[in-house]
Design a protein around this motif. Structure first.
Motif, mmCIF file in Angstrom:
data_model
loop_
_atom_site.group_PDB
_atom_site.id
_atom_site.type_symbol
_atom_site.label_atom_id
_atom_site.label_comp_id
_atom_site.label_asym_id
_atom_site.label_seq_id
_atom_site.Cartn_x
_atom_site.Cartn_y
_atom_site.Cartn_z
ATOM 1 N N THR A 69 0.860 -1.177 0.000
ATOM 2 C CA THR A 69 0.000 0.000 0.000
ATOM 3 C C THR A 69 0.896 1.227 0.000
ATOM 4 O OG1 THR A 69 -1.690 -1.192 1.239
ATOM 5 C CG2 THR A 69 -1.839 1.208 1.223
ATOM 6 N N ALA A 70 0.689 2.096 -0.984
ATOM 7 C CA ALA A 70 1.504 3.305 -1.114
ATOM 8 C C ALA A 70 1.112 4.325 -0.053
ATOM 9 C CB ALA A 70 1.330 3.898 -2.507
ATOM 10 N N ARG A 74 -3.194 4.041 -2.190
ATOM 11 C CA ARG A 74 -3.510 3.134 -3.298
ATOM 12 C C ARG A 74 -2.766 1.813 -3.148
ATOM 13 N NH1 ARG A 74 -0.327 6.046 -8.334
ATOM 14 N NH2 ARG A 74 1.090 7.082 -6.920
ATOM 15 N N THR A 75 -3.394 0.776 -3.662
ATOM 16 C CA THR A 75 -2.809 -0.557 -3.621
ATOM 17 C C THR A 75 -1.920 -0.729 -4.848
ATOM 18 O OG1 THR A 75 -4.745 -1.402 -2.483
ATOM 19 C CG2 THR A 75 -3.315 -3.024 -3.532
ATOM 20 N N CYS A 76 -0.711 -1.193 -4.609
ATOM 21 C CA CYS A 76 0.255 -1.397 -5.694
ATOM 22 C C CYS A 76 0.595 -2.881 -5.775
ATOM 23 C CB CYS A 76 1.525 -0.601 -5.430
ATOM 24 S SG CYS A 76 1.271 1.169 -5.288
ATOM 25 N N GLU A 77 0.692 -3.390 -6.967
ATOM 26 C CA GLU A 77 1.106 -4.771 -7.202
ATOM 27 C C GLU A 77 1.852 -4.799 -8.521
ATOM 28 O OE1 GLU A 77 -1.052 -8.906 -8.220
ATOM 29 O OE2 GLU A 77 -1.696 -7.976 -6.331
ATOM 30 N N TYR A 78 3.176 -4.971 -8.447
ATOM 31 C CA TYR A 78 4.005 -4.899 -9.641
ATOM 32 C C TYR A 78 5.032 -6.023 -9.665
ATOM 33 C CZ TYR A 78 2.083 -0.221 -10.078
ATOM 34 O OH TYR A 78 1.232 0.837 -10.185
ATOM 35 N N TYR A 101 10.098 2.533 -3.639
ATOM 36 C CA TYR A 101 9.412 2.881 -4.878
ATOM 37 C C TYR A 101 9.378 4.389 -5.092
ATOM 38 C CZ TYR A 101 5.354 4.133 -2.027
ATOM 39 O OH TYR A 101 4.525 4.714 -1.115
ATOM 40 N N PRO A 106 4.824 4.328 -8.936
ATOM 41 C CA PRO A 106 5.145 3.188 -8.077
ATOM 42 C C PRO A 106 5.596 1.929 -8.823
ATOM 43 C CG PRO A 106 2.924 4.018 -7.620
ATOM 44 C CD PRO A 106 3.469 4.793 -8.756
ATOM 45 N N ASP A 107 5.352 1.870 -10.139
ATOM 46 C CA ASP A 107 5.846 0.702 -10.881
ATOM 47 C C ASP A 107 7.370 0.725 -11.001
ATOM 48 O OD1 ASP A 107 5.482 2.961 -12.595
ATOM 49 O OD2 ASP A 107 5.656 1.646 -14.340
#
Length: 145
Positions: A69-70, A74-78, A101, A106-107
């Motif tokens: 979670t940033a 927001r939820t990040c998944e990379y 990140y 965030p990617d």
């Protein structure tokens, strides 16, 4: 100028320039994330497995996918840009890891302990030696001509 040298001169440049560019890119990316990146606790949610073929042999690369979670909620998944031939201890499915990140993108992230630092230094050094060495020799040869 020796004709043989002239035909062989592009070889170290063709090898050295991409190594230099890859090394510099990796070092700059790492340095920027270290300076301006934000850390977050993440979890490895899966691995993307890629098969590569060359000269009749196959190799496999495992790219961990981290979720966190940033700061802005927001939820990040990379997927990590860097793959390894095996999953290192501590990076298996469900493992808790630390990511760094770019809050604006965030990617662009690294998983602490997964991405190597030494290959970028080696690429930069070898690329510099090949590129600068070849250009220097070419200039000397042209001036002596």
């Amino acid at each position: 100028m020796d004709r043989e040298w002239l035909t062989l001169a592009p070889i170290p440049l063709i090898l050295g320039t991409p190594l230099l560019l890859i090394g510099v890119y990796g070092l700059r990316r790492t340095r920027k994330l270290r300076r301006t990146g934000v850390t977050a606790n993440a979890r490895i949610v899966r691995h993307v497995v890629r098969q590569y073929k060359s000269d009749g042999s196959k190799s496999t690369a495992y790219h961990p996918v981290a979720a966190w979670t940033a700061q802005d909620g927001r939820t990040c998944e990379y997927e990590s840009w860097f793959g390894r031939g095996a999953v290192k201890h501590g990076f298996g499915l469900g493992a808790r890891v630390l990511v760094r990140y770019d809050p604006e993108a965030p990617d662009r992230f690294t998983i602490e302990g997964w991405e190597p630092k030494i290959p970028f230094r080696v690429f930069t050094t070898v690329g510099t030696v090949l590129t600068v060495g070849t250009v220097t020799v070419l200039i000397v040869q042209l001036l002596a001509f």
